[in-house]
Write a protein that holds these residues in place. Structure first.
Motif, PDB file in Angstrom:
ATOM      1  N   GLN A  79       5.615   5.643  15.977  1.00 49.74           N
ATOM      2  CA  GLN A  79       7.031   5.734  15.626  1.00 49.74           C
ATOM      3  C   GLN A  79       7.272   5.462  14.143  1.00 49.74           C
ATOM      4  O   GLN A  79       8.364   5.725  13.636  1.00 49.74           O
ATOM      5  CB  GLN A  79       7.851   4.752  16.475  1.00 49.74           C
ATOM      6  N   GLY A  80       6.276   4.930  13.472  1.00 46.57           N
ATOM      7  CA  GLY A  80       6.386   4.660  12.051  1.00 46.57           C
ATOM      8  C   GLY A  80       6.834   3.244  11.756  1.00 46.57           C
ATOM      9  O   GLY A  80       7.505   2.593  12.563  1.00 46.57           O
ATOM     10  N   THR A  81       6.465   2.767  10.579  1.00 49.20           N
ATOM     11  CA  THR A  81       6.888   1.458  10.096  1.00 49.20           C
ATOM     12  C   THR A  81       7.284   1.589   8.629  1.00 49.20           C
ATOM     13  O   THR A  81       6.600   2.247   7.845  1.00 49.20           O
ATOM     14  CB  THR A  81       5.783   0.404  10.293  1.00 49.20           C
ATOM     15  N   GLN A  82       8.412   0.992   8.287  1.00 49.07           N
ATOM     16  CA  GLN A  82       8.966   1.141   6.941  1.00 49.07           C
ATOM     17  C   GLN A  82       8.268   0.195   5.965  1.00 49.07           C
ATOM     18  O   GLN A  82       8.148  -1.013   6.222  1.00 49.07           O
ATOM     19  CB  GLN A  82      10.465   0.845   6.955  1.00 49.07           C
ATOM     20  N   VAL A  83       7.868   0.748   4.835  1.00 58.86           N
ATOM     21  CA  VAL A  83       7.331  -0.031   3.720  1.00 58.86           C
ATOM     22  C   VAL A  83       8.225   0.221   2.515  1.00 58.86           C
ATOM     23  O   VAL A  83       8.430   1.366   2.127  1.00 58.86           O
ATOM     24  CB  VAL A  83       5.881   0.358   3.392  1.00 58.86           C
ATOM     25  N   THR A  84       8.763  -0.849   1.972  1.00 51.70           N
ATOM     26  CA  THR A  84       9.625  -0.738   0.804  1.00 51.70           C
ATOM     27  C   THR A  84       9.058  -1.607  -0.303  1.00 51.70           C
ATOM     28  O   THR A  84       8.838  -2.808  -0.103  1.00 51.70           O
ATOM     29  CB  THR A  84      11.056  -1.174   1.121  1.00 51.70           C
ATOM     30  N   VAL A  85       8.816  -0.997  -1.454  1.00 56.81           N
ATOM     31  CA  VAL A  85       8.257  -1.710  -2.603  1.00 56.81           C
ATOM     32  C   VAL A  85       9.311  -1.751  -3.694  1.00 56.81           C
ATOM     33  O   VAL A  85       9.737  -0.711  -4.192  1.00 56.81           O
ATOM     34  CB  VAL A  85       6.977  -1.036  -3.114  1.00 56.81           C
ATOM     35  N   SER A  86       9.728  -2.945  -4.050  1.00 55.43           N
ATOM     36  CA  SER A  86      10.753  -3.092  -5.071  1.00 55.43           C
ATOM     37  C   SER A  86      10.114  -3.257  -6.444  1.00 55.43           C
ATOM     38  O   SER A  86       9.038  -3.830  -6.585  1.00 55.43           O
ATOM     39  CB  SER A  86      11.638  -4.291  -4.753  1.00 55.43           C
ATOM     40  N   SER A  87      10.802  -2.767  -7.461  1.00 55.28           N
ATOM     41  CA  SER A  87      10.269  -2.844  -8.835  1.00 55.28           C
ATOM     42  C   SER A  87      10.696  -4.120  -9.518  1.00 55.28           C
ATOM     43  O   SER A  87      11.540  -4.856  -9.038  1.00 55.28           O
ATOM     44  CB  SER A  87      10.747  -1.635  -9.630  1.00 55.28           C
TER      45      SER A  87
END
Length: 125
Positions: A117-125
């Motif tokens: 189903q997917g998993t969210q990866v968020t990388v902040s700057s």
């Protein structure tokens, strides 16, 4: 049939690390290879890495040297260790399994039949 469930996504600062897991069920895990793909907002899903039944690996150029795929057949799980993360790594990450159990290394989306189903990866700057 293969069921895949990803976990381990989240929010991380640039330069940080995350480890994704993909737990598989429904077929003997050691008999097939798996892949990781990702889809960023507004973009098509793209190949990230794959591992064969025998443990051979292949990486997209964009993640080579930063990401590592591995598998634990005893736990029916494939992992994606992501280091030195960049904002452009932000995406939903999917694991995938093929219909056929063999030693092939698959890098194209159409070669995979079963998807998590997917998993969210968020990388902040």
């Amino acid at each position: 049939q293969v069921q895949l469930v990803e976990s381990g996504g989240g929010l991380v600062q640039a330069g940080g690390s995350l480890r994704l897991s993909c737990a598989a069920s429904g077929r003997t895990f050691s008999t097939y290879g798996l892949g990781w793909f990702r889809q960023a907002p507004g973009k098509e899903r793209e190949f990230v890495t794959a591992i064969t039944r025998g443990g051979s690996t292949y990486y997209a150029d964009s993640v080579k040297g930063r990401f590592t795929i591995s598998r634990d057949n005893a736990k029916n799980t494939v992992y994606l260790q992501m280091n030195s993360l960049k904002p452009e790594d932000t995406a939903v990450y999917y694991c995938a399994a093929p219909k056929t159990g063999d030693y092939a290394l698959r890098v194209r989306e159409w070669e995979y039949t079963f998807w998590g189903q997917g998993t969210q990866v968020t990388v902040s700057s």
